[in-house]
Structures are given as C-alpha cells and as structure tokens.
Design an enzyme around this catalytic site. Structure first.
Site, mmCIF file in Angstrom:
data_model
loop_
_atom_site.group_PDB
_atom_site.id
_atom_site.type_symbol
_atom_site.label_atom_id
_atom_site.label_comp_id
_atom_site.label_asym_id
_atom_site.label_seq_id
_atom_site.Cartn_x
_atom_site.Cartn_y
_atom_site.Cartn_z
ATOM 1 N N ARG A 45 -57.954 -2.334 5.390
ATOM 2 C CA ARG A 45 -56.803 -1.591 4.369
ATOM 3 C C ARG A 45 -57.089 -1.760 3.094
ATOM 4 N NH1 ARG A 45 -51.843 -5.126 6.265
ATOM 5 N NH2 ARG A 45 -52.898 -7.145 6.629
ATOM 6 N N GLU A 56 -50.485 -2.348 -0.030
ATOM 7 C CA GLU A 56 -51.497 -1.768 0.645
ATOM 8 C C GLU A 56 -51.435 -0.412 1.533
ATOM 9 O OE1 GLU A 56 -52.485 -6.437 2.425
ATOM 10 O OE2 GLU A 56 -51.044 -5.168 3.353
ATOM 11 N N ASP A 161 -38.370 -24.066 9.958
ATOM 12 C CA ASP A 161 -38.556 -23.382 8.976
ATOM 13 C C ASP A 161 -37.890 -24.404 7.576
ATOM 14 O OD1 ASP A 161 -37.977 -21.547 6.498
ATOM 15 O OD2 ASP A 161 -38.305 -20.071 8.002
ATOM 16 N N ASP A 227 -52.337 -13.132 6.037
ATOM 17 C CA ASP A 227 -52.836 -12.023 6.122
ATOM 18 C C ASP A 227 -53.207 -11.320 4.917
ATOM 19 O OD1 ASP A 227 -50.148 -11.841 5.137
ATOM 20 O OD2 ASP A 227 -49.311 -10.270 6.402
HETATM 21 P P1 NAD Z 1 -40.071 -13.923 5.418
HETATM 22 O O1 NAD Z 1 -39.951 -14.227 4.072
HETATM 23 O O2 NAD Z 1 -38.767 -13.317 5.884
HETATM 24 O O3 NAD Z 1 -39.846 -15.165 6.358
HETATM 25 C C1 NAD Z 1 -40.987 -16.205 6.179
HETATM 26 C C2 NAD Z 1 -40.149 -17.385 6.436
HETATM 27 O O4 NAD Z 1 -41.268 -18.506 6.359
HETATM 28 C C3 NAD Z 1 -39.047 -17.994 5.433
HETATM 29 O O5 NAD Z 1 -37.851 -18.116 6.259
HETATM 30 C C4 NAD Z 1 -39.624 -19.108 4.633
HETATM 31 O O6 NAD Z 1 -38.512 -20.169 4.414
HETATM 32 C C5 NAD Z 1 -40.575 -19.632 5.859
HETATM 33 N N1 NAD Z 1 -41.510 -20.704 5.347
HETATM 34 C C6 NAD Z 1 -42.347 -20.493 4.230
HETATM 35 N N2 NAD Z 1 -43.160 -21.842 4.077
HETATM 36 C C7 NAD Z 1 -42.971 -22.346 5.149
HETATM 37 C C8 NAD Z 1 -43.335 -23.550 5.657
HETATM 38 N N3 NAD Z 1 -44.290 -24.443 4.907
HETATM 39 N N4 NAD Z 1 -43.028 -24.002 6.801
HETATM 40 C C9 NAD Z 1 -42.173 -23.437 7.565
HETATM 41 N N5 NAD Z 1 -41.401 -22.172 7.124
HETATM 42 C C10 NAD Z 1 -41.957 -21.871 5.947
HETATM 43 O O7 NAD Z 1 -41.213 -13.135 6.005
HETATM 44 P P2 NAD Z 1 -41.703 -12.168 7.209
HETATM 45 O O8 NAD Z 1 -41.168 -10.647 6.978
HETATM 46 O O9 NAD Z 1 -40.813 -12.883 8.452
HETATM 47 O O10 NAD Z 1 -42.955 -12.238 7.420
HETATM 48 C C11 NAD Z 1 -43.782 -13.568 7.578
HETATM 49 C C12 NAD Z 1 -45.215 -13.686 7.247
HETATM 50 O O11 NAD Z 1 -45.898 -12.763 8.384
HETATM 51 C C13 NAD Z 1 -45.515 -12.891 6.025
HETATM 52 O O12 NAD Z 1 -46.671 -13.811 5.426
HETATM 53 C C14 NAD Z 1 -46.200 -11.479 6.487
HETATM 54 O O13 NAD Z 1 -46.968 -10.848 5.274
HETATM 55 C C15 NAD Z 1 -46.564 -11.757 7.636
HETATM 56 N N6 NAD Z 1 -46.616 -10.456 8.481
HETATM 57 C C16 NAD Z 1 -47.833 -10.395 9.091
HETATM 58 C C17 NAD Z 1 -47.829 -9.238 10.026
HETATM 59 C C18 NAD Z 1 -49.173 -8.986 10.988
HETATM 60 O O14 NAD Z 1 -49.236 -8.071 11.404
HETATM 61 N N7 NAD Z 1 -49.990 -10.221 11.438
HETATM 62 C C19 NAD Z 1 -47.199 -8.264 10.170
HETATM 63 C C20 NAD Z 1 -45.790 -8.494 9.320
HETATM 64 C C21 NAD Z 1 -45.707 -9.453 8.533
#
Ligand code: NAD
Length: 342
Positions: A45, A56, A161, A227
């Site tokens: 991407r 992105e 979390d 990611d």
């Molecule tokens: P979000 O911000 O809604 O939730 C993330 C959670 O992680 C929060 O509740 C936060 O408190 C918690 N957190 C942060 N650091 C932590 C730690 N050290 N230990 C425990 N918990 C912790 O984000 P989201 O929309 O749920 O996305 C989560 C992740 O997934 C993001 O990094 C996003 O970029 C990624 N993502 C990946 C894909 C994929 O296809 N692989 C798709 C969508 C999102």
C-alpha cells in the site's frame, strides 16, 4: 450512476443480517479471492506517514474490477475523541474506468479483518481450539471474537487491555452474545491456557505485548495490531518459535512483525496454503503465527461481498458521482447548460 452504501445503511445491513452472518459470508468471498491470488495486481500500500499517524491507499485489480481503500491509522486518536482507524472504498469497472460502487469501510474494515483472521485460523489453528486470549479490547476486538466463534467455535475469551474501560466495554458487548469472558490482570494472565491468541493493540512503537516464554506449544497467534513501519507488538523471538504466515510478503516485510527480522526470514503466504502448495499446521504442538497487516485483496473481497449482497435493496442508493455529458467530448456543455443567460 454509482451505487453507494453510507454508514447508516452499512450499519442497518449488518444489524439486520447479524454481524456473525456477515463475517461468515465474507469469509466465503475472501476464500474465493485468495484462491485466485495470482490473478490480482498486487503492490504494497501507498502510505503517507506523519507524527500523528498514517494515511494509506490500498489498490488492486482482477482485470475485470479495480478497487481501492482509503484508510488511516492514528493510535493517538482515541485520546482525542477520534477512532484509530477509519476508511472508505471504491470498486470500478476496468472496461471504462467508471466507479460502480462506493462504500463506507470503517465498519467494513473491522468485519473484513475479522473475517480474514477467521479464514486463516480455520486452516492454521488446532480444530479443538475453544479459548482465545484477546490482547487489546478496542474497535476490532468484538468483530474478532465473532469471527473466531464462527471459524473455530471459540466461546471463551480471556481479555487484557491497559484500559480497564475498554475491557468493560468488550464484556458488555459480548457477554449478552453468549461468550464466557474473563477479564485478565495482565497479558501473561490472559494467554494462560489459551488455544488462540489475538493481539490487536494500537501504539505507534515497537511494543512487546508478548514474550516468547508466554507462547505455549500448539497455539495459533493472530497478530493483527502491528501493521506499520515502527509499529509491532511481538518480541522478535516469538517469530522464531513456529511458522509465520503472511498475506503479501513485500508489504508485510515493511509493515508486519517480520520487519524486525532479516530480509530473508522465511514466511509462507496464506494463499499457498489454500492452494495446497504449502502446508499449514503440520502437528498439534506446532506454533502458527499469522502476521496480519491487512491487504488490498481483502478490501476488494469485502466490497464485492457488500455490493452483491445489497444489490436491488434499499441498503444502497444511486449517486451522481461521474459527470456524463450526452456527447462524451462536450463536458463544457454541461456547465454551459446551467450558466445564467448572458
Ligand atoms: P483501538 O485504538 O480501538 O484499540 C486498541 C486497544 O489497544 C486500546 O483499547 C488500547 O488501550 C489497547 N492497548 C494499547 N497498548 C496496549 C498494551 N500494551 N497492552 C494491552 N492493550 C493495549 O484500535 P483498533 O481499531 O481496535 O485497532 C487495533 C490495531 O489493529 C491497530 O494497531 C490497527 O492499526 C490494527 N488493525 C490491523 C488490521 C489488519 O488488517 N491487520 C485492520 C484493522 C486494524
């Protein structure tokens, strides 16, 4: 005319169909597209990084239909009242290049990420898996849980979390849906006895959410949160414990957990498992790791699925997105027709 599904209609469609049923249906479309992986144009991407996060574009084409998603990733957003991830996406007809379908993809990305994780786990996790540790209880988490119940029959969740309110939210959302939920006291506590571990945390740093000593034989690790360059979740030593499966290697080497490894670190692309070219899980004791970053073909599948499912219903509307003069060379005539006389 271009068909359009806005947020309201996407939510209405998902609620009416049921998110679990949408995720299951989407898995079918994903599997179809992963099975014809070689027919897609593929490129990592295009990412624009700032200190706040990343924006992105994720394009692909099967030479009949072109698709792309616009998506952001801003881990600092929730503290400012915004979501970490938002998105929208487009499908276009390659014969004339006209956009045919436009959809919200913030909700759809959570559904497609969950459906992808579920599809992969169905092939890689032990079939007797029942307990999942969920590290990170943000926007993606409930969708992930539903996908794993659909794919594997996961009914017990051990959630951790750093934000207690996020864990409370997950328990409130998923408890009524029949999940048995334990709120853990740490990541180490959460993974105790788990058959599957999902990491979906958001922090723009090389974090160590889990260390190698916490990963038991036979576990399937579904690592979706790392990611982006400089944004990983796992201790690099975990990647040496088992076989690492990825979506599209060139993109994952930039964005995934394997950015921590050397450029020749061996991985298997998941489509090769579906295709029978590569083995998936080979023993019950093997550790399997899905280093997920999210790839354009998954968004293409998700958009294709929604487009087909809502065709002819009131979940989508037609919008006037492309100027269409009667004489294709007389674009100016459209302006002239509306200009005040004189
Ligand atoms: P979000 O911000 O809604 O939730 C993330 C959670 O992680 C929060 O509740 C936060 O408190 C918690 N957190 C942060 N650091 C932590 C730690 N050290 N230990 C425990 N918990 C912790 O984000 P989201 O929309 O749920 O996305 C989560 C992740 O997934 C993001 O990094 C996003 O970029 C990624 N993502 C990946 C894909 C994929 O296809 N692989 C798709 C969508 C999102």
């Amino acid at each position: 005319m271009t068909r359009f599904v806005d947020v309201h209609n996407m939510l209405r469609w998902v609620a009416d169909r049921g998110p679990a049923s949408v995720i299951s249906g989407m898995m079918g479309y994903l599997q179809e597209d992963f099975q014809r992986w070689e027919s897609f144009d593929k490129t990592p991407r295009v990412a624009s990084h700032t200190p706040f996060g990343v924006i992105e574009l994720m394009p692909t084409s099967d030479h009949e239909t072109y698709g792309f998603k616009y998506v952001n990733g801003h881990p600092s957003n929730p503290a400012r009242g915004f979501q970490t991830v938002t998105a929208f996406g487009v499908l276009a007809d390659v014969h004339n290049g006209y956009p045919t379908f436009l959809g919200e993809m913030t909700v759809l990305t959570a559904l497609r990420t969950a459906a992808t994780s579920g599809m992969v786990a169905k092939r890689l996790a032990r079939p007797d898996s029942r307990v999942m540790a969920m590290i990170g209880a943000g926007s993606q988490s409930e969708f992930q849980a539903l996908a794993f119940r659909s794919a594997l029959g996961i009914s017990t969740l051990r959630v951790w979390d750093t934000d207690a309110a996020a864990m409370g939210k997950l328990a409130r959302n998923l408890g009524p849906l029949g999940f048995d939920i334990t709120v853990a006291s740490s990541a180490a506590d959460a993974v105790r006895g788990a058959d599957v571990i999902t990491t979906c945390t958001a922090d723009k740093t090389n974090a160590t959410i889990l260390t190698a000593d916490l990963i038991a034989p036979g576990v399937h690790l579904n690592a979706i949160g790392g990611d982006c360059p400089g944004k990983t979740e796992l201790d690099a030593a975990i990647l040496e414990l088992g076989e690492v499966f990825v979506e599209y290697t060139p993109q994952t080497r930039i964005e995934g957990e394997i950015q921590q490894m050397s450029a020749d670190f061996g991985v298997t692309e998941f489509w090769e498992v579906l295709d029978g070219r590569a083995p998936g899980r080979t023993t019950a004791e093997q550790i399997t790791i899905f280093d997920s970053v999210g790839f354009a073909v998954e968004d293409f599948s998700a958009l294709r699925y929604v487009r087909d499912a809502v065709a002819g219903t009131d979940y989508c509307v037609e919008i006037d997105l492309v100027a269409s003069p009667e004489d294709p060379k007389d674009l100016f005539g459209l302006v002239g027709a509306l200009s005040p006389v004189g």
